[in-house]
Design a protein around this motif. Sequence first.
Motif, mmCIF file in Angstrom:
data_model
loop_
_atom_site.group_PDB
_atom_site.id
_atom_site.type_symbol
_atom_site.label_atom_id
_atom_site.label_comp_id
_atom_site.label_asym_id
_atom_site.label_seq_id
_atom_site.Cartn_x
_atom_site.Cartn_y
_atom_site.Cartn_z
ATOM 1 N N UNK A 1 0.849 -1.198 0.000
ATOM 2 C CA UNK A 1 0.000 0.000 0.000
ATOM 3 C C UNK A 1 0.883 1.245 0.000
ATOM 4 N N UNK A 2 0.331 2.302 -0.590
ATOM 5 C CA UNK A 2 1.025 3.575 -0.584
ATOM 6 C C UNK A 2 2.193 3.606 -1.533
ATOM 7 N N UNK A 3 3.048 4.603 -1.344
ATOM 8 C CA UNK A 3 4.212 4.785 -2.200
ATOM 9 C C UNK A 3 5.351 3.934 -1.680
ATOM 10 N N UNK A 4 5.989 3.137 -2.549
ATOM 11 C CA UNK A 4 7.091 2.299 -2.090
ATOM 12 C C UNK A 4 8.363 3.133 -2.017
ATOM 13 N N UNK A 5 9.430 2.468 -1.535
ATOM 14 C CA UNK A 5 10.660 3.198 -1.254
ATOM 15 C C UNK A 5 11.315 3.740 -2.511
ATOM 16 N N UNK A 6 10.993 3.231 -3.675
ATOM 17 C CA UNK A 6 11.598 3.705 -4.907
ATOM 18 C C UNK A 6 10.760 4.790 -5.585
ATOM 19 N N UNK A 7 9.627 5.187 -4.985
ATOM 20 C CA UNK A 7 8.843 6.274 -5.537
ATOM 21 C C UNK A 7 7.766 5.847 -6.509
ATOM 22 N N UNK A 8 7.299 4.606 -6.451
ATOM 23 C CA UNK A 8 6.236 4.139 -7.340
ATOM 24 C C UNK A 8 4.899 4.405 -6.663
ATOM 25 N N UNK A 9 4.216 5.492 -7.049
ATOM 26 C CA UNK A 9 2.967 5.876 -6.398
ATOM 27 C C UNK A 9 1.827 4.981 -6.862
ATOM 28 N N UNK A 10 0.676 4.982 -6.163
ATOM 29 C CA UNK A 10 -0.440 4.091 -6.529
ATOM 30 C C UNK A 10 -0.941 4.301 -7.952
ATOM 31 N N UNK A 11 -0.954 5.559 -8.430
ATOM 32 C CA UNK A 11 -1.414 5.806 -9.791
ATOM 33 C C UNK A 11 -0.508 5.153 -10.820
#
Length: 719
Positions: A162-172
């Motif tokens: 859930x949410x944004x992962x540590x590498x910056x991959x947002x849900x959208x």
Amino acid sequence: MHNENRAFQWNFRRLGGLDQVVPAQTEEYRRLGELDPKLWVALSCPASGLALDERLLSLVDEDRDGRIRVPDVVRAVDWACARLRSPEEMAALPASLPMDAIDDSRDEGRRLLQTAKIMLEQLNKPEAGSLGPEEAEAALAVASESLFNGDGILPPPEEGANGTDEDGLDPGMARFISEAISVAGGALDAGGRAGLNAELARVFMQTLHEWRDWHNRLRRAAAPLKTTLKGNTSAAWESLRGLREKIDDYFLRCDLAAYAPEAAGILDAGSLFDPAEAGGAVSPSGFLDPEGLSRLPLSRVEAGRPLDLDAGLNPAWRERINAFSTLFAPLLRDRTLSREEWRELLVLFAPYQAVMEAKPTRPAGAEADFPPHAGPEDLGASRVDEILNSDLEQRFLAMAEEDLRTPAKAADFAEVERLTRYYCRLQQLLLNFLSFADFYAMNKEAAFQTGTLYLDGKSCDLCVPVQDVARHSSLAVHSRLFLVYCACRRAPETGQAEGQSIIIAAAVTAGSDDLLLENRNGIYLDKQGRIWDATIIKAINNPISLRQAVFSPYQRLGRMISEQIQQFAGQKDAETLNRATTAVTGLPAALNEPQAAGGGAAPAKFDLGKNMGILAAMGLALGAIGTALASLAGAMVSLRWWQIPLVFLAIFLFISGPSMISAAIKLRQRTLGPLLEASGWAINGKVSITMPLGRALTGIAQKPPSGGHGMPDGTKQWL
């Protein structure tokens, strides 16, 4: 090829009756592709189920067809030779890859050397001078889990994230990647997951553009129909398309009935009625069969007759006609369909049909490792518009470009991991494919030996997996080996609902076969250390050893005598029991009879005359036996002392000689090829199993030299 083979001096070893190449020099590795395939021991083998590194086998099997062939092995050796300074170092089966073994004279080697040093730093071993296969695999796993790992492929987050992962991959963006993979397909990333690359992203966006344009044209074509059909345009089109051929068939039959009235009966009955029956009568053929019924006309055929949508319909088509009449009710004047109305419907739907038939498919572009499983229509028109009107494509392409600029690429990590496995373990594959040096080494086990069967005081090391016993045995019988097929079972492990079961074929190459019978039990220990309960389900009988052949005639004679004695004793026992039963049964009647004069019935007397013949025959038989023994003793006494052993030797050879000769011939014919061929290998020539090798492949129970006899309390055990 043959001229080159003559120019280069290959070093052959004579193993198992074959001249086999066991590479140990750099030039032998570099020129392996020039070696005539007929000189390889194996031409192909399964890429799984072998006692070899599974990861190594998967790397060699580049086309992922589950088979390893000569070109696959040559390609792997060539790949390793192009990146190593001295490929001959592979012959020693080293445990790790030294950094100075990598050939850095070319750009590719320098890149791999730099990557290997980065991997050692990630493993907190910057000063180490070598890298092992397991260490390289661990470093590759860490790199593969990172979003930006240099492969240009971005996988969506794992389920549950859930949410944004540590590498910056947002849900959208995560949703965009998942939807693109479902429509355009996915690429295999360094971690083995389905991801999206720049080329597949462009294919996805092009697909959405073409689908939106087509969808807008379809809405315009459906606009004239939407009001009339009350919003059921799509369902009405599917109904019309599904019935078009059948309705055309009905009106064609009606036209033919008007053209040739005398053929109306045949046209009405359809092709399931045969007018060629005796007497010219039309007789039904398969009339009640559902498939045959569906081939009959929709309704009764008459010249100029409209199609009645309510009555007289073919039962196989009634439901679909009822749905058709309901959908098209606003366009029909009554509950019938005339030819003119049918033509009007086709003309009305022609624009809609043209657009439907022009529905775009997936555009030609990148080949996907994971095929698509959805279409833009599954996303919905509003979601397609949302994606096309957003900057998701530009953002993704920027991220993919950033990934490709990553200094330490996962692809380079994978190359180093591959090189470590080839350097350390490719030689083991060669010793079990190019040659069978491991099989003949006595102190090693070949890759196809999957475990050890313990049974009847023996340990059988030549065991192979079996899928179909009947099919396997039909070919394996030509190996001249004594084979036992065993069904093996294991209890379920933690988390498993059911246990496991396999079938193996084990070669018995030493000892005897006295008790190797069906349904006998043993245990099977596989290469992973797992223990299976084994039960013999079939045996292929062949000689096992010369020792068995020497004693087999005496064993057969002993079994025959034992069976005859048991049969004779059984008959006498049955006769005695019958006489006793008869005597006991007749006793009451004998007591009730009047007694003979003299106080009772006289007992039966022994009739010497009646039994004289039996006694004479017994005397003659004993006399003949005594005479024969006396003659034999006299002959032995007349011989000199050194002739007596020769007589016994002659008797021994007379009895055991034929069995020994037959066994020796068959033992010399024992070959490994058919056994492996039945398990999916392709073997060149005859791979012999010599007698010393046979004794090494099957161990016999032996008491240790230090062992003794006695009870735990120290008393002697005599029984």
